[in-house]
Enzyme design. Sequence first.
Site, PDB file in Angstrom:
ATOM      1  N   ASP A  74       0.814  -1.221   0.000  1.00  0.00           N
ATOM      2  CA  ASP A  74       0.000   0.000   0.000  1.00  0.00           C
ATOM      3  C   ASP A  74       0.845   1.267   0.000  1.00  0.00           C
ATOM      4  O   ASP A  74       0.397   2.313   0.479  1.00  0.00           O
ATOM      5  CB  ASP A  74      -0.903   0.004   1.243  1.00  0.00           C
ATOM      6  CG  ASP A  74      -0.102   0.009   2.547  1.00  0.00           C
ATOM      7  OD1 ASP A  74       0.908  -0.712   2.612  1.00  0.00           O
ATOM      8  OD2 ASP A  74      -0.478   0.723   3.490  1.00  0.00           O
TER       9      ASP A  74
ATOM     10  N   SER B 259       8.392  -3.950   9.148  1.00  0.00           N
ATOM     11  CA  SER B 259       9.828  -4.250   9.071  1.00  0.00           C
ATOM     12  C   SER B 259      10.695  -3.022   9.358  1.00  0.00           C
ATOM     13  O   SER B 259      11.886  -3.176   9.659  1.00  0.00           O
ATOM     14  CB  SER B 259      10.190  -4.897   7.738  1.00  0.00           C
ATOM     15  OG  SER B 259       9.820  -4.093   6.651  1.00  0.00           O
ATOM     16  N   GLY B 260      10.143  -1.822   9.243  1.00  0.00           N
ATOM     17  CA  GLY B 260      10.809  -0.614   9.728  1.00  0.00           C
ATOM     18  C   GLY B 260      12.251  -0.412   9.285  1.00  0.00           C
ATOM     19  O   GLY B 260      13.075   0.036  10.084  1.00  0.00           O
ATOM     20  N   GLY B 261      12.574  -0.723   8.057  1.00  0.00           N
ATOM     21  CA  GLY B 261      13.927  -0.435   7.547  1.00  0.00           C
ATOM     22  C   GLY B 261      14.939  -1.540   7.795  1.00  0.00           C
ATOM     23  O   GLY B 261      16.103  -1.428   7.419  1.00  0.00           O
TER      24      GLY B 261
ATOM     25  N   LYS C  96      -5.868  -0.119   7.372  1.00  0.00           N
ATOM     26  CA  LYS C  96      -4.591   0.171   8.045  1.00  0.00           C
ATOM     27  C   LYS C  96      -4.476   1.661   8.312  1.00  0.00           C
ATOM     28  O   LYS C  96      -4.841   2.473   7.465  1.00  0.00           O
ATOM     29  CB  LYS C  96      -3.418  -0.264   7.158  1.00  0.00           C
ATOM     30  CG  LYS C  96      -2.068  -0.010   7.828  1.00  0.00           C
ATOM     31  CD  LYS C  96      -0.904  -0.186   6.884  1.00  0.00           C
ATOM     32  CE  LYS C  96      -0.349   1.163   6.472  1.00  0.00           C
ATOM     33  NZ  LYS C  96       0.939   1.077   5.764  1.00  0.00           N
TER      34      LYS C  96
ATOM     35  N   GLU D   7      -1.674   0.590  13.935  1.00  0.00           N
ATOM     36  CA  GLU D   7      -0.225   0.661  13.738  1.00  0.00           C
ATOM     37  C   GLU D   7       0.385   1.899  14.402  1.00  0.00           C
ATOM     38  O   GLU D   7       0.445   2.967  13.805  1.00  0.00           O
ATOM     39  CB  GLU D   7       0.100   0.664  12.234  1.00  0.00           C
ATOM     40  CG  GLU D   7       1.601   0.710  11.964  1.00  0.00           C
ATOM     41  CD  GLU D   7       1.965   0.645  10.483  1.00  0.00           C
ATOM     42  OE1 GLU D   7       1.071   0.512   9.633  1.00  0.00           O
ATOM     43  OE2 GLU D   7       3.162   0.745  10.183  1.00  0.00           O
TER      44      GLU D   7
ATOM     45  N   TYR E 144       4.780   6.635   4.379  1.00  0.00           N
ATOM     46  CA  TYR E 144       4.281   5.485   3.621  1.00  0.00           C
ATOM     47  C   TYR E 144       3.377   5.888   2.481  1.00  0.00           C
ATOM     48  O   TYR E 144       2.651   6.785   2.498  1.00  0.00           O
ATOM     49  CB  TYR E 144       3.536   4.519   4.567  1.00  0.00           C
ATOM     50  CG  TYR E 144       3.862   3.106   4.156  1.00  0.00           C
ATOM     51  CD1 TYR E 144       5.128   2.595   4.412  1.00  0.00           C
ATOM     52  CD2 TYR E 144       2.979   2.326   3.451  1.00  0.00           C
ATOM     53  CE1 TYR E 144       5.486   1.311   4.009  1.00  0.00           C
ATOM     54  CE2 TYR E 144       3.319   1.049   3.042  1.00  0.00           C
ATOM     55  CZ  TYR E 144       4.571   0.553   3.329  1.00  0.00           C
ATOM     56  OH  TYR E 144       4.915  -0.705   2.913  1.00  0.00           O
TER      57      TYR E 144
HETATM   58  P1  13P Z   1       7.519  -1.702   6.402  1.00  0.00           P
HETATM   59  O1  13P Z   1       7.796  -1.311   4.975  1.00  0.00           O
HETATM   60  O2  13P Z   1       8.332  -0.973   7.399  1.00  0.00           O
HETATM   61  O3  13P Z   1       7.506  -3.176   6.591  1.00  0.00           O
HETATM   62  O4  13P Z   1       6.063  -1.157   6.743  1.00  0.00           O
HETATM   63  C1  13P Z   1       4.949  -1.689   6.271  1.00  0.00           C
HETATM   64  C2  13P Z   1       3.826  -0.761   6.481  1.00  0.00           C
HETATM   65  O5  13P Z   1       2.720  -1.099   6.094  1.00  0.00           O
HETATM   66  C3  13P Z   1       4.012   0.529   7.133  1.00  0.00           C
HETATM   67  O6  13P Z   1       2.774   1.128   7.370  1.00  0.00           O
END
Ligand code: 13P
Length: 393
Positions: free
Chosen positions: A63, A301-303, A176, A217, A393
């Site tokens: 997304d 995964s946050g980088g 989300k 999130e 994002y």
């Molecule tokens: P990542 O790319 O850090 O895994 O994040 C996924 C996500 O949906 C962030 O909102």
Amino acid sequence: MLSEMSRTALWQLPPHQELLITERLSPPNKHYRFQALTAEQKKELSDLAKRIVADGKGILAADKSVGTMGNCLQRIKVENTEENRCQFREILFSVDKSINQSIGGVILFHETLYQKDSQGKWFRDILKEKGIVVGIKLDQGAAPLAGTNQETTIQGLDGLSQCCAQYKKDGADFGKWRAVLKIADQCPSNLAIQENANALARYASICQQNGLVPIVEPEVIPDGDHDIEHCQYVSEKVLAAVYKALNDHHVYLEGTLLKPNMVTAGHACTKKYTPEQVAMATVTTLHRTVPAAVPGICFLSGGMSEEDATLNLNAINLCPLPKPWKLSFSYGQALQASALDAWRGKAANKKATQEAFVKRAQANNQETKGQYVHSGTSSSASSQSLFTPCYTY
Ligand code: 13P
């Protein structure tokens, strides 16, 4: 007084009906009479949430907004056009049906929910036919909180109910909303924690009213040089505030999923931690703050590199602390980096792209069971840090 028989019957009721029973047993309480959701609505939400994180399954976060996707495409020297974004996603979504052993849900961006493949078939139908639950990004990006050290809240609550109703009609079953908190001087402030927790809870309530499972999130981003203990302290404060707000807003926890950061040191911290240390800090944090009623926790995964994200989640699933929730993934970057690298905008690379994606999805299926064994032969794309400062994002 309840007879022995009706006592036994109580325990046999499905969880979504417990509230109604407790209501009958409780003394009259005027707040309690206003039910947020019917038993049928609760059942639908809790069934959907459980399907998304059924054994071995996690979420593909596909997304990325147009701008963020543009940054990814720029890295592989592909122009950020609607056609290119569509082509890459078609390659991912058209992999063999067996992907449904590893992927229970896919989060789409608005544009992608209304895109079709080259045969004219809706992406959402392609996913549903594979038994994958379709989700949609609902937040509208960050807005500054004046008087703070550049902290933010997330926009998108205005008109959200109508949006959710339309997305539900158009095939989405979960949503989300990403709130961002940072660790820095005076951060996160109490204002940022409370404001984001409240916005997340309001969003979650609106989603549930419209039949969408909310993915909640609250991301503590990895920017900074803080150590893992500092991240744990902050993550606990943030999650505790989020669950207080969810309760205040009468959110039905069984029909939600949490998408948190793993508890790690900041990207610029010089001290390095093992996956077992990350796992212990992460599960301790969750154990202290997330109610057991929440069916699943799907980490972002946050980088982290693809490989680190897999190794850390594997260790989390092996951590000896009690873990009443499914512990899974909702990776964006860490499920698509190798695939993007293999694709490079060329149709001829379709097979290699799909193989790279399936390989990561299968590795993540193993990690949700704590069964991942690192082969020692990672591609350079899978071991590369994916950190982007102040990631949007
Ligand atoms: P990542 O790319 O850090 O895994 O994040 C996924 C996500 O949906 C962030 O909102």
